[in-house]
Design an enzyme around this catalytic site. Structure first.
Site, PDB file in Angstrom:
ATOM      1  N   HIS A 200      44.652  66.343  70.667  1.00 32.46           N
ATOM      2  CA  HIS A 200      44.442  66.348  69.212  1.00 32.46           C
ATOM      3  C   HIS A 200      45.073  65.106  68.579  1.00 32.46           C
ATOM      4  O   HIS A 200      44.427  64.414  67.777  1.00 32.46           O
ATOM      5  CB  HIS A 200      45.040  67.626  68.613  1.00 32.46           C
ATOM      6  CG  HIS A 200      44.920  67.726  67.138  1.00 32.46           C
ATOM      7  ND1 HIS A 200      43.860  68.344  66.517  1.00 32.46           N
ATOM      8  CD2 HIS A 200      45.731  67.281  66.150  1.00 32.46           C
ATOM      9  CE1 HIS A 200      44.021  68.273  65.203  1.00 32.46           C
ATOM     10  NE2 HIS A 200      45.153  67.644  64.955  1.00 32.46           N
ATOM     11  N   GLU A 201      46.308  64.806  68.959  1.00 38.18           N
ATOM     12  CA  GLU A 201      46.997  63.644  68.384  1.00 38.18           C
ATOM     13  C   GLU A 201      46.370  62.340  68.872  1.00 38.18           C
ATOM     14  O   GLU A 201      46.317  61.346  68.139  1.00 38.18           O
ATOM     15  CB  GLU A 201      48.495  63.689  68.686  1.00 38.18           C
ATOM     16  CG  GLU A 201      49.212  64.932  68.174  1.00 38.18           C
ATOM     17  CD  GLU A 201      48.979  65.253  66.704  1.00 38.18           C
ATOM     18  OE1 GLU A 201      48.670  64.342  65.907  1.00 38.18           O
ATOM     19  OE2 GLU A 201      49.121  66.444  66.337  1.00 38.18           O
TER      20      GLU A 201
ATOM     21  N   HIS B  86      43.509  61.504  66.667  1.00 41.43           N
ATOM     22  CA  HIS B  86      43.965  60.827  65.452  1.00 41.43           C
ATOM     23  C   HIS B  86      44.239  59.348  65.729  1.00 41.43           C
ATOM     24  O   HIS B  86      43.873  58.481  64.930  1.00 41.43           O
ATOM     25  CB  HIS B  86      45.228  61.478  64.890  1.00 41.43           C
ATOM     26  CG  HIS B  86      45.014  62.841  64.325  1.00 41.43           C
ATOM     27  ND1 HIS B  86      43.961  63.159  63.509  1.00 41.43           N
ATOM     28  CD2 HIS B  86      45.748  63.980  64.448  1.00 41.43           C
ATOM     29  CE1 HIS B  86      44.038  64.432  63.157  1.00 41.43           C
ATOM     30  NE2 HIS B  86      45.118  64.949  63.723  1.00 41.43           N
TER      31      HIS B  86
END
Length: 176
Positions: free
Chosen positions: A135-136, A139
């Site tokens: 998820h990070e 980003h």
């Protein structure tokens, strides 16, 4: 953020220098009191709690670092993201991913200046850590590839939706 090489300081439960003057029974009794917490003064209870907290923090940091290294080497989702980040011009290494204690309301975070944060005390399992790391990384990919303005809520929201939808191949529409 601290470097990945900055392990939390370990506290020792070694006997005090004054313990050498105690009888074997008194050293044993003191050791059992330290282990169980029974019969300790309030000051010793505070010392015991601080030592146990430091030991737990260090153990969580070691586990986080171990899982991070393993995921970056063996996780198909993480290696996929590493490959595509590199193609986008970002050579992500373990030095850009930091294991640190956080409050229990989060598992990780991304900052363009500091990299990826993994909350060492926020993972239920290695799979949870993998989901958070991917998820990070999404980003980070969005930041590198699309020049996201993190102060623009529309940009931020778009990256969050993308991070949720792309995580481990989940179909966002099947969730709700």
């Amino acid at each position: 953020m601290a470097s990945s090489n900055d392990a939390p300081a370990s506290t020792s439960t070694a006997p005090d220098a004054q313990d050498k003057d105690l009888t074997a029974f008194d050293r044993w009794r003191k050791s059992v009191s330290w282990i169980t917490g029974v019969g300790l003064t309030p000051e010793d209870q505070a010392r015991r709690k601080a030592a146990k907290d430091a030991e737990a923090e260090e153990a969580m940091w070691v586990r986080c670092e171990k899982w991070k290294a393993d995921l970056m080497k063996n996780s198909p989702a993480v290696t996929f993201m590493l490959k595509h980040l590199q193609q986008a011009g970002c050579n992500l290494t373990t030095d850009h991913i930091h294991c640190q204690p956080c409050n229990l309301t989060r598992a990780g975070g991304f900052s363009p200046e500091k990299g990826i944060l993994l909350c060492q005390d926020g993972f239920w399992s290695k799979n949870h850590m993998e989901d958070t790391l991917v998820h990070e990384m999404v980003h980070m990919y969005d930041h590198v590839k699309f020049k996201v303005d993190w102060k623009d809520l529309r940009h931020h929201a778009c990256s969050e939706v993308g991070g949720l939808a792309r995580r481990r191949g989940d179909d966002l529409w099947a969730i709700g």
